[in-house]
Write an enzyme that holds these catalytic residues in place. Structure first.
Site, PDB file in Angstrom:
ATOM      1  N   GLU A 246       0.857  -1.192   0.000  1.00 36.72           N
ATOM      2  CA  GLU A 246       0.000   0.000   0.000  1.00 36.72           C
ATOM      3  C   GLU A 246       0.894   1.244   0.000  1.00 36.72           C
ATOM      4  O   GLU A 246       0.728   2.142  -0.807  1.00 36.72           O
ATOM      5  CB  GLU A 246      -0.935   0.005   1.206  1.00 36.72           C
ATOM      6  CG  GLU A 246      -1.926   1.165   1.123  1.00 36.72           C
ATOM      7  CD  GLU A 246      -2.927   1.209   2.256  1.00 36.72           C
ATOM      8  OE1 GLU A 246      -3.139   0.197   2.935  1.00 36.72           O
ATOM      9  OE2 GLU A 246      -3.512   2.291   2.470  1.00 36.72           O
ATOM     10  N   ARG A 324      -7.609   2.655  13.120  1.00 38.29           N
ATOM     11  CA  ARG A 324      -8.424   1.454  12.976  1.00 38.29           C
ATOM     12  C   ARG A 324      -8.399   0.598  14.251  1.00 38.29           C
ATOM     13  O   ARG A 324      -9.364  -0.100  14.556  1.00 38.29           O
ATOM     14  CB  ARG A 324      -8.063   0.650  11.727  1.00 38.29           C
ATOM     15  CG  ARG A 324      -9.178  -0.277  11.294  1.00 38.29           C
ATOM     16  CD  ARG A 324      -8.957  -0.873   9.922  1.00 38.29           C
ATOM     17  NE  ARG A 324      -9.505  -0.072   8.837  1.00 38.29           N
ATOM     18  CZ  ARG A 324     -10.785  -0.079   8.457  1.00 38.29           C
ATOM     19  NH1 ARG A 324     -11.671  -0.845   9.064  1.00 38.29           N
ATOM     20  NH2 ARG A 324     -11.184   0.684   7.468  1.00 38.29           N
ATOM     21  N   GLU A 726     -10.553  -8.027   4.320  1.00 35.39           N
ATOM     22  CA  GLU A 726      -9.939  -8.058   5.642  1.00 35.39           C
ATOM     23  C   GLU A 726     -10.763  -8.733   6.737  1.00 35.39           C
ATOM     24  O   GLU A 726     -10.198  -9.431   7.581  1.00 35.39           O
ATOM     25  CB  GLU A 726      -9.617  -6.618   6.090  1.00 35.39           C
ATOM     26  CG  GLU A 726      -8.547  -5.961   5.257  1.00 35.39           C
ATOM     27  CD  GLU A 726      -8.457  -4.461   5.536  1.00 35.39           C
ATOM     28  OE1 GLU A 726      -9.440  -3.757   5.272  1.00 35.39           O
ATOM     29  OE2 GLU A 726      -7.418  -4.008   6.026  1.00 35.39           O
TER      30      GLU A 726
HETATM   31 MO1  MOS Z   1      -4.894  -2.859   3.366  1.00 37.67          MO
HETATM   32  S1  MOS Z   1      -4.071  -3.564   5.099  1.00 37.67           S
HETATM   33  O1  MOS Z   1      -5.984  -1.675   3.939  1.00 37.67           O
HETATM   34  O2  MOS Z   1      -3.659  -2.340   2.328  1.00 37.67           O
END
Ligand code: MOS
Length: 770
Positions: A246, A324, A726
């Site tokens: 990411e 989060r 997730e």
């Molecule tokens: Mo994911 S852990 O939101 O790239």
């Protein structure tokens, strides 16, 4: 292991024709034909790069001598911070990370220079010829020490609901303890890599194995000091990411872009597994101190928890991950009085980063540990306490959102109906009475996971659809295919709206010149956001095509219907086909290309109050886990994980179950065998797959039974099919407690701590603790 969901007793939603279709990449993957970064044919003259990185965790750079390395035949250039025309800064949320270290290094593996050579082999030989002198400074390896010294990434944040004092007053039982979860290596099969090709006029094309092409484009623009429109980022697919690409795919892409920019030659980098393991960040380890209070009837009255997060040496995505954790601190439970605090601590380790669940699993583990703690002390089955506290519609989350369509209770009830929780418990008691060599344990894991980027602004996406004159369709979006099957789902969305076969639709590469300003494919939201954008664009095209058909057929557009490529007028089949209609539309000069823009409605969050409505919906579920421990060897197996999961109305149950299975095993690995350790110098000890135990076939439960919860779906989920990336990772949580309960059944003196992972070694020690 994979029960057919069409069997009697299972929910069936035959709402989508392609509900049972496989990932459209499956055959290419199996035949090894899928193109990953390292498979892209290299342009003649391509150079290869290797990073020279810090060998120490903290210190001042006194001198570096590159002269010998530079003299090696085949070495083209060694690039350092001095060669950066723009800003030497890659930090996205907080600008606290250099691309190449200037005067000081902050972790082992921190990039100092880029060796560009004719081959990777030459670059690697050159690396050995670089001589550097450092003045070592004290390294902070433990986040506790960081906290004591006041080394933080940002100020601590707290979510509050009710008043702890009220909760305390109403509590008959109060328990206090600690819970720890370790780091986790992403172990994407494809390591980090990028390939930059210079184009005319200073433009540059970057192929990157990234979840966030726009981030690559932005940071490249900052480092190179050129505008974003000069930089094109293109992504076909990734060989896995799990959050590890990411933010942390960016530096490698920027480095080769910089080299290509300076040398005017194509430059490529692919990290070796060892380099990747050493240099990249992991899941954040967390240490929690909790106090929890219950009324006489075992309702939670208060929960006071403080998390210490090991962020590593720079912010990376830690502030968002902190968030989060705060959002998931209450797990699946209603807690009237709570204070949840996270300290994001700066240590001299590689910056930790996004990893499936993004801080959520760490928050949820702590509350589940507190529940287990209470059950141990009160001598009742944990599920009795869990069941009493599940969130219901109208309950308030600690961040102010009110639970709507909460499926915590319904999924629990469905799990109980299908799998009989109490009977499972009784059978295990009986087994444990009759057996000494093996003991069993069980646990129940409720799931509640919020869907949306917690940074509201990121919840937007765009799609571009072309219908070609032969009726075939090309779609571009901002979604990154990383094995999760998002491209398959996007094809399904368009096929569903146009009523054409999936085979007519092609998903183009994800490219910043076709779809700009993309959010990373993350937060489980890739299919929802990009799918909604496709839906919007497709509906606009459909409307125009219906108008055209009405004109051709002398009908009204409301009376036109397209069914399996045949045009119907007033419910009557006509001679007009999809292909013919498209071709006619072209000659009538009807626009056959369209963009869709989607911004998630209803969400907002006020950081100054830490209150709002950050999630467009939540995903729920309940899993029942059983484990068996060999009391002589200390080894264990996860026997069964039985799940009732809230898919909404799954648009592709094959892909979705695949996601649940993968997430489950990854979660089991995190809490059982995967252990990241560093020595006091900050050297990673688990630096290879011989010293880091990822789940293998033996970690896979003998039985994984996934049932779909019957629900109406959610209108904000794409085709009412909820996000699935997730949330199911949380089901792995059950493995920790099931194994621990089995150890308890053997050793009455065992003092369980909540220190994950529960490795085989820890189990063996626990079995014989006195
Ligand atoms: Mo994911 S852990 O939101 O790239």
């Amino acid at each position: 292991m994979f029960p057919d969901c069409r069997q009697a007793g299972y929910a069936t939603f035959e709402n989508y024709k392609n509900r049972h279709m496989k990932n459209t990449d499956t055959y290419r993957h199996l035949r090894g034909e899928s193109v990953y970064l390292d498979d892209i044919p290299e342009v003649f003259g391509t150079l290869h790069a290797l990073v020279y990185d810090s060998p120490i965790a903290h210190g001042k750079i006194k001198s570096i001598d590159y002269s010998e390395a530079e003299k090696l035949p085949g070495v083209i250039r060694i690039i350092t911070y001095k060669d950066i025309p723009g800003e030497n800064q890659i930090g996205a949320i907080i600008q606290d990370e250099e691309l190449f270290a200037e005067d000081e290094v902050h972790f082992i593996g921190e990039p100092i220079a880029l060796i560009v050579a004719e081959s990777e082999r030459i670059a690697s030989d050159a690396k050995k010829l670089i001589h550097a002198e450092f003045e070592e400074l004290p390294a902070v390896i433990s986040p506790y020490e960081a906290k004591e010294k006041g080394c933080f990434i940002e100020a601590p944040r707290t979510f509050k609901i009710g008043d702890l004092k009220d909760g305390e007053k109403n509590s008959k039982y109060v328990f206090e303890g600690t819970a720890e979860t370790g780091g986790q290596e992403h172990l994407y099969i494809e390591t980090q890599g990028s390939y930059a090709v210079p184009k005319e006029n200073g433009q540059i094309t970057i192929y990157s194995s990234t979840q966030g092409p726009t981030a690559v484009q932005q940071i490249t623009s900052r480092i190179l000091g050129i505008p974003m429109n000069m930089i094109e980022v293109d992504v076909r697919r990734l060989g896995g990411a799990f959050g590890g690409k990411e933010d942390q795919a960016t530096p490698w892409a920027v480095m080769v872009a910089l080299a290509a920019h300076i040398l005017n030659k194509p430059v490529k980098i692919v990290l070796s597994r060892h380099d990747d393991l050493r240099m990249t960040g992991k899941r954040h380890p967390y240490f929690a101190n909790y106090r929890i209070g219950f009324s006489e009837d075992l309702k939670i009255q208060f929960y006071d928890v403080e998390f210490i997060q090991d962020a590593g040496a720079a912010a990376d995505l830690s502030p968002a991950i902190t968030e989060r954790t705060l959002f998931h601190g209450n797990g699946s439970y209603f807690i009237p009085n709570a204070e949840i605090t996270v300290f994001s601590c700066k240590t001299n380790l590689p910056p930790n980063t996004a990893f499936r669940g993004f801080g959520g699993p760490q928050g949820i583990f702590a509350i589940e540990a507190a529940m287990q703690h209470a059950a141990d002390e009160l001598n009742v089955p944990t599920y009795e306490i869990q069941k009493k506290n599940l969130l219901e519609d109208g309950d308030e989350f600690p961040y102010g959102q009110i639970a709507e369509n909460a499926e915590a209770v319904s999924s629990w009830k469905a799990a109980d109906k299908h799998f009989n929780i109490e009977k499972t418990y009784e059978e295990i008691l009986k087994f444990n009475k009759e057996n000494t060599k093996f003991k069993k344990g069980m646990s129940v894991t409720p799931l509640c996971f919020g869907i949306s980027f917690t940074n509201t602004g990121l919840n937007q996406a765009r799609a571009l659809i072309h219908i070609y004159t032969d009726g075939s369709i090309g779609i571009s979006t901002g979604a990154i295919e990383m094995g999760q099957g998002v491209n398959t789902k996007l094809k399904q969305v368009a096929a569903h709206i146009f009523s054409v076969p999936v085979s007519k639709i092609k998903l183009e590469t994800t490219n910043t010149t076709r779809v700009a300003n993309t959010s990373p494919t993350a937060a489980s939201s890739g299919a929802d956001l990009n799918g909604k954008a496709v839906e919007i664009a497709a509906n606009k095209l459909l409307k125009r095509l219906k108008e055209t058909a009405a004109e051709i057929l002398h009908s009204k557009s409301e009376a036109i219907d397209i069914r399996d490529e045949i045009i119907f007028s007033q419910d009557k089949k006509t001679e007009l086909t999809w292909d013919k209609l498209v071709s006619d539309a072209y000659w009538k000069r009807v626009k056959l290309s369209e963009k869709g823009h989607y911004a998630t409605p209803e969400i907002h969050f006020d950081k100054t109050k830490e209150k709002g409505h950050p999630f467009v919906y939540h995903v729920y579920g309940t899993s029942v886990t059983t484990a068996i421990v060999d009391t002589i060897r200390g080894t264990y197996e996860i026997e069964e994980v039985k799940i009732v999961h809230d898919f909404g109305k799954s648009m592709n149950i094959f892909l979705d179950k695949g996601q649940v299975e993968g997430a489950l095993i990854q979660g089991i690995g995190w809490l059982t065998t995967e252990e990241i350790r560093h020595d006091e110098k900050g050297r990673i000890l688990a630096n290879a797959l011989s010293t880091y135990k990822v789940p293998d076939i033996h970690s896979v439960p003998k039985i994984v039974d996934i049932k779909e919860l019957e629900t109406e779906g959610d209108k904000h989920a794409i085709l009412k099919s909820k996000a699935v990336g997730e949330p199911p990772f949380i089901y792995g949580t059950g493995s920790f407690f099931a194994v621990q309960n089995a150890v308890k059944a053997f050793n009455p003196n065992y003092k369980p701590d909540f220190n994950a992972p529960i490795t085989h070694e820890k189990v063996l020690m626990g079995l014989y603790q006195d």
